[in-house]
Design an enzyme around this catalytic site. Structure first.
Site, short mmCIF file in Angstrom:
data_model
loop_
_atom_site.label_atom_id
_atom_site.label_comp_id
_atom_site.label_asym_id
_atom_site.label_seq_id
_atom_site.Cartn_x
_atom_site.Cartn_y
_atom_site.Cartn_z
N LYS A 108 -11.23 -0.37 11.90
CA LYS A 108 -10.48 0.43 11.15
C LYS A 108 -10.83 1.87 10.85
O LYS A 108 -10.17 2.82 10.58
CB LYS A 108 -9.74 -0.35 9.89
CG LYS A 108 -8.82 -1.32 10.11
CD LYS A 108 -8.27 -1.94 8.86
CE LYS A 108 -7.28 -2.91 9.12
NZ LYS A 108 -6.78 -3.41 7.82
N CYS A 230 1.36 -11.09 5.05
CA CYS A 230 0.59 -9.82 4.97
C CYS A 230 1.05 -9.22 3.74
O CYS A 230 2.27 -8.81 3.58
CB CYS A 230 0.56 -9.25 5.90
SG CYS A 230 -0.62 -7.82 5.95
#
Length: 375
Positions: A108, A230
């Site tokens: 990321k 999530c």
């Protein structure tokens, strides 16, 4: 088909090619398109927007809130960003406002650095692809926060954009130890509410001053995770929380407006709670208690408020007599009544006009004369 082919060829010819990307000067000027908030200076809200280039911000967690936060700061022309995360980009992350499908599989922080440098090459991007909660990485994390700024000193602010209590406690421990100001942020599991909290060691409540029930009960938060679910998965909520976070970061750095101590958001009824949190004298973090003692021992600045002596309305008014407009109260009450949801305990009688008064007097005289004749 031939007509469509010719149209495409004409489009290619008419579109100029760019051989290189224009890299703008790091100087913040009106001609620099990377100065996204130059309007603040033009309108007189801030006088020192150029200083944005001197600040260093550490963003811990480059997920739903952190990635958008980093992008906003980059577009504002921040001097340096230090990014911390250890996850990789997955297709499940495409509900974010930042990552793209072709970045799947990249770390990321590396994917974020690639995108941010393309947005504004003037910003210095530093990435660290590791878990800050691990003992092996703890000292490096501390050193980066204390020596990672553009001038080799501590960063100006730490922004916590993580999604677990363990990482929040690590950031809290480090910031209390080195006396570092930071913002904590988060989005709820149901993705429709979130918050930001400004933490100044010794002055405001730290994350350990009022621990969440999960932590206070010694429950392993990993057992609360649900497969296929999530947290913070709604891009609208993440964008709102990230906007609050960056807006207050800019207010703190450029010293305009009022920095929120705590600002919440509940999307179900658009409720925005605000509050001020005082530190807990019995906080379990020893460094928090130490910072509180230092703050208590610091000399307090007393601000003297001067009040001008009231002068008489009239210099030669021996008896202090003044005239008051009788309609003033009525006008002020009328303006208050225009506010929705406000009403008086009882209503004042409406004023009687001169014509109505005369009619009542004449009517009462006729009645009296009739009564006298009947006697």
């Amino acid at each position: 088909m031939s007509e469509l082919k010719n149209a495409v060829e004409n489009l290619k010819v008419s579109t100029p090619k760019r051989d290189k990307i224009e890299v703008m000067s790091s100087e913040v000027t009106d001609s620099n398109p990377y100065s996204r908030l130059m309007a603040l200076k033009r309108m007189g809200i801030v006088q020192n927007y150029e200083n944005i280039r001197t600040f260093t911000i550490a963003v811990v967690g480059v997920g739903g809130v952190g990635s958008v936060t980093a992008e906003m700061l980059t577009r504002c022309g921040i001097g340096k960003l230090i990014l911390f995360d250890y996850d990789k980009v997955e297709l499940a992350n495409m509900n974010r406002l930042f990552f793209q499908p072709h970045q799947s599989g990249l770390s990321k922080v590396n994917a974020a650095a690639e995108t941010l440098q393309a947005i504004n090459p003037d910003v210095t991007i530093e990435t660290h692809n590791y878990n800050i909660t691990l003992i092996d990485n703890f000292q490096h994390f501390v050193d980066t926060i204390t020596k990672g700024s553009l001038n080799g000193g501590p960063v100006d602010l730490v922004l916590s954009c993580v999604d677990n209590f363990e990482a929040r406690y690590t950031i809290n421990t480090v910031c209390n130890e080195i006396n570092q100001k930071w913002f904590e942020s988060g989005v709820s599991e149901n993705a429709v509410s979130g918050h930001i909290q400004f933490i100044i060691p010794g002055q405001t409540a730290c994350f350990a001053c009022a621990p969440p029930l999960v932590v206070a009960s010694s429950i392993d938060e990993k057992t609360l995770k649900k497969d296929g679910v999530c947290a913070a998965s709604l891009p609208t909520t993440m964008g709102i929380v990230a906007g609050f976070l960056v807006q207050n970061t800019l207010k703190f750095l450029l010293k305009f407006g009022e920095v929120s101590s705590y600002l919440g958001y509940n999307a179900l009824n658009d409720f925005f709670p605000t509050m001020s949190l005082k530190p807990n004298p019995n906080c379990e973090d020893i460094n928090c208690r130490l910072r509180q003692k230092e703050e208590a021992a610091r000399p307090k600045v007393v601000v003297e408020v001067r009040t001008e002596e009231e002068k008489p309305l009239h210099e030669e008014n021996e008896w202090g007599i003044s005239l008051i407009d009788e309609n003033e109260d009525a006008e002020s009450k009328l303006s208050i009544l225009e506010c929705k949801g406000i009403k008086y305990e009882y209503e004042a009688s409406s004023p009687i006009s001169e014509t109505e008064t005369t009619d009542k007097i004449e009517t009462s005289l006729d009645d009296l004369m009739a009564k006298m004749k009947s006697l």
